[in-house]
Design a protein around this motif. Structure first.
Motif, PDB file in Angstrom:
ATOM      1  N   ASP A 108       3.447  55.312 -18.627  1.00 53.20           N
ATOM      2  CA  ASP A 108       3.870  56.208 -19.714  1.00 53.20           C
ATOM      3  C   ASP A 108       4.792  55.493 -20.698  1.00 53.20           C
ATOM      4  O   ASP A 108       4.697  55.692 -21.911  1.00 53.20           O
ATOM      5  CB  ASP A 108       4.603  57.430 -19.133  1.00 53.20           C
ATOM      6  CG  ASP A 108       3.624  58.390 -18.479  1.00 53.20           C
ATOM      7  OD1 ASP A 108       2.405  58.128 -18.541  1.00 53.20           O
ATOM      8  OD2 ASP A 108       4.082  59.387 -17.888  1.00 53.20           O
ATOM      9  N   VAL A 109       5.691  54.691 -20.150  1.00 55.74           N
ATOM     10  CA  VAL A 109       6.667  54.019 -21.010  1.00 55.74           C
ATOM     11  C   VAL A 109       5.971  53.091 -21.999  1.00 55.74           C
ATOM     12  O   VAL A 109       6.252  53.095 -23.202  1.00 55.74           O
ATOM     13  CB  VAL A 109       7.686  53.227 -20.157  1.00 55.74           C
ATOM     14  CG1 VAL A 109       8.507  52.290 -21.040  1.00 55.74           C
ATOM     15  CG2 VAL A 109       8.592  54.190 -19.400  1.00 55.74           C
ATOM     16  N   THR A 149       4.069  54.954 -24.650  1.00 51.42           N
ATOM     17  CA  THR A 149       5.003  55.465 -25.660  1.00 51.42           C
ATOM     18  C   THR A 149       5.407  54.367 -26.632  1.00 51.42           C
ATOM     19  O   THR A 149       5.411  54.560 -27.856  1.00 51.42           O
ATOM     20  CB  THR A 149       6.261  56.032 -24.964  1.00 51.42           C
ATOM     21  OG1 THR A 149       5.849  57.028 -24.028  1.00 51.42           O
ATOM     22  CG2 THR A 149       7.223  56.634 -25.966  1.00 51.42           C
ATOM     23  N   LEU A 173      12.235  60.588 -22.449  1.00 52.59           N
ATOM     24  CA  LEU A 173      11.833  59.927 -21.200  1.00 52.59           C
ATOM     25  C   LEU A 173      12.934  60.043 -20.144  1.00 52.59           C
ATOM     26  O   LEU A 173      12.654  60.152 -18.951  1.00 52.59           O
ATOM     27  CB  LEU A 173      11.507  58.453 -21.464  1.00 52.59           C
ATOM     28  CG  LEU A 173      10.278  58.191 -22.349  1.00 52.59           C
ATOM     29  CD1 LEU A 173      10.168  56.704 -22.703  1.00 52.59           C
ATOM     30  CD2 LEU A 173       8.991  58.666 -21.667  1.00 52.59           C
ATOM     31  N   PRO A 221       4.787  61.135 -22.112  1.00 55.29           N
ATOM     32  CA  PRO A 221       4.650  60.262 -23.287  1.00 55.29           C
ATOM     33  C   PRO A 221       4.346  61.030 -24.568  1.00 55.29           C
ATOM     34  O   PRO A 221       4.808  60.635 -25.635  1.00 55.29           O
ATOM     35  CB  PRO A 221       3.495  59.325 -22.908  1.00 55.29           C
ATOM     36  CG  PRO A 221       2.814  59.967 -21.756  1.00 55.29           C
ATOM     37  CD  PRO A 221       3.821  60.818 -21.057  1.00 55.29           C
ATOM     38  N   ILE A 257       6.554  60.523 -27.754  1.00 53.72           N
ATOM     39  CA  ILE A 257       5.976  60.000 -28.994  1.00 53.72           C
ATOM     40  C   ILE A 257       6.245  60.982 -30.133  1.00 53.72           C
ATOM     41  O   ILE A 257       6.649  60.593 -31.238  1.00 53.72           O
ATOM     42  CB  ILE A 257       4.456  59.741 -28.827  1.00 53.72           C
ATOM     43  CG1 ILE A 257       4.229  58.610 -27.814  1.00 53.72           C
ATOM     44  CG2 ILE A 257       3.807  59.400 -30.166  1.00 53.72           C
ATOM     45  CD1 ILE A 257       2.809  58.504 -27.294  1.00 53.72           C
TER      46      ILE A 257
END
Lengths: 102, 276
Positions: A3-4, A7, B85, B91, B95
């Motif tokens: 996920d990081v 992103t 986060l 995400p 974002i």
């Protein structure tokens, strides 16, 4: 991809696109004077908004804390025409000092 | 370097006209002026970057924050994504938050656009140099911000942004919480210094725009998603539509510079192209 990293990759692209948008869409065109009169004021308006959100914002809520003292000290420093780095140090010191005291 | 635009009519006029009619000056000179203006911004950036590294380390680890700073290079966007986060957000939310905070670059880019010539790629590349501090500095210097000056002011801030993040990530344990040093007060203080730019009596319209922009942001802060208050504050610039109609942009600068009547920003009444 975690996920990081998703992103990070997405934001790298999105930020680049946002930064390019104005110059790409309207590059080289001239605005009429009235439009310029408005454009010239975007800077102070946005700047004031940034100051507000950075001083009393915490996510999506208003939080009044020691940052206000830092800003007050910064106002004093600006009035006394201190250079920008002095303003920085004065604001940080005022904020940190108040945190120690309280 | 003095950016005093208000105290002495002659000096300020000479200075500002010089900055204003940048179109006729060689780009190397403007770039160097930008670099010089960027040095204090670089120190500010280093401080903010260290803060980012310190708070990012527990959430993102060692490599991710540094890569993030290197490829995104946008403080507000990075802090927003990090905040999402950190509380376990996905995400998509991260974002979204980052994009909202970065959306301000669109109106900022619009103010640069008329001054940018060349092909699409070249203009897109110039837009990559938009960061809050450099854009604000360039905008406070001349009504029509000089992209070359802004790029010059942005360049010195990139290395400290990445390096500072690394310092924060690696040395975070030694530094402790950035709040302890009042580092969270640094950004608003510096923005304040830039807002006044050595000019203690801002023109009426600028003051009105700043007041309205700040009020909008304050009102929206508790109710709108993060980032929206700053974008909405652009509406404060609409006060530019009020007051007397902008003077003929080809009129000679000089007469009535100090007091150009109600609501007219003298900076707007001056020639911007160095000629008709």
């Amino acid at each position: 991809m975690s996920d990081v990293w998703i992103t990070i990759a997405a934001l790298a692209v999105a930020t680049a696109v946002l930064r390019a948008s104005g110059p790409v869409l309207l590059g080289g065109k001239s605005y009429p004077p009235r439009v310029w009169a408005v454009m010239a004021l975007i800077a102070p308006a946005v700047l004031a908004a940034l100051i507000v959100t950075e001083t009393v914002g915490e996510g999506t809520s208003i939080v009044l804390d020691e940052r206000l003292a830092g800003l007050a000290a910064a106002v004093a420093a600006v009035v006394m025409r201190a250079p920008i780095l002095a303003v920085l140090v004065i604001a940080a010191t005022a904020t940190a000092t108040l945190r120690v005291i309280i | 370097m003095s950016r005093d635009l208000g105290s002495s009519a002659d000096v300020s006029q000479a200075n500002q006209t010089r900055a204003e009619i940048w179109q006729s000056r060689p780009w190397q000179e403007r770039f160097k002026e930008g670099l010089r203006a960027g040095i204090p911004l670089a120190i500010v950036t280093l401080v903010i970057a260290i803060s980012f590294g310190v708070v990012a380390r527990p959430v993102l680890g060692v490599a991710a924050p540094i890569v993030m700073s290197a490829v995104i290079f946008a403080g507000p966007t990075q802090f927003a994504a990090l905040a999402v986060l950190a509380v376990g957000g996905g995400p998509v939310t991260a974002i979204g938050a980052g994009v909202l905070l970065g959306a301000r670059y669109a109106p900022m880019g619009l103010t640069l656009a008329p001054s940018l010539r060349g092909g699409v790629l070249r203009r897109a590349a110039a837009g990559q140099a938009i960061i809050d501090l450099a854009w604000v500095t360039a905008s406070r210097r001349s009504v029509r911000p000089d992209p070359v000056f802004m790029i010059g002011a942005t360049v010195p801030t990139y290395p400290p942004w990445v390096l500072g993040t690394a310092i924060g990530v690696i040395g975070g344990g030694l530094i402790g919480q950035p709040e302890r040093f009042g580092l969270d007060a640094v950004v608003p203080a510096v923005l304040l210094a830039l807002l006044f730019g050595g000019q203690l009596r801002p023109q009426r319209q600028m003051f009105a725009a700043a007041l309205l922009g700040g009020a909008l942001a304050l009102a929206l802060l508790p109710v709108a998603p993060a980032g929206v208050p700053v974008i909405a504050s652009c509406l404060g610039a609409l006060v530019g539509l009020w007051g007397a109609a902008p003077a003929d942009p080809t009129a000679p600068a000089g007469a009535g510079r100090r007091d150009s009547g109600p609501g007219v920003d003298p900076a707007i009444a001056r020639p911007r192209e160095g000629g008709p």
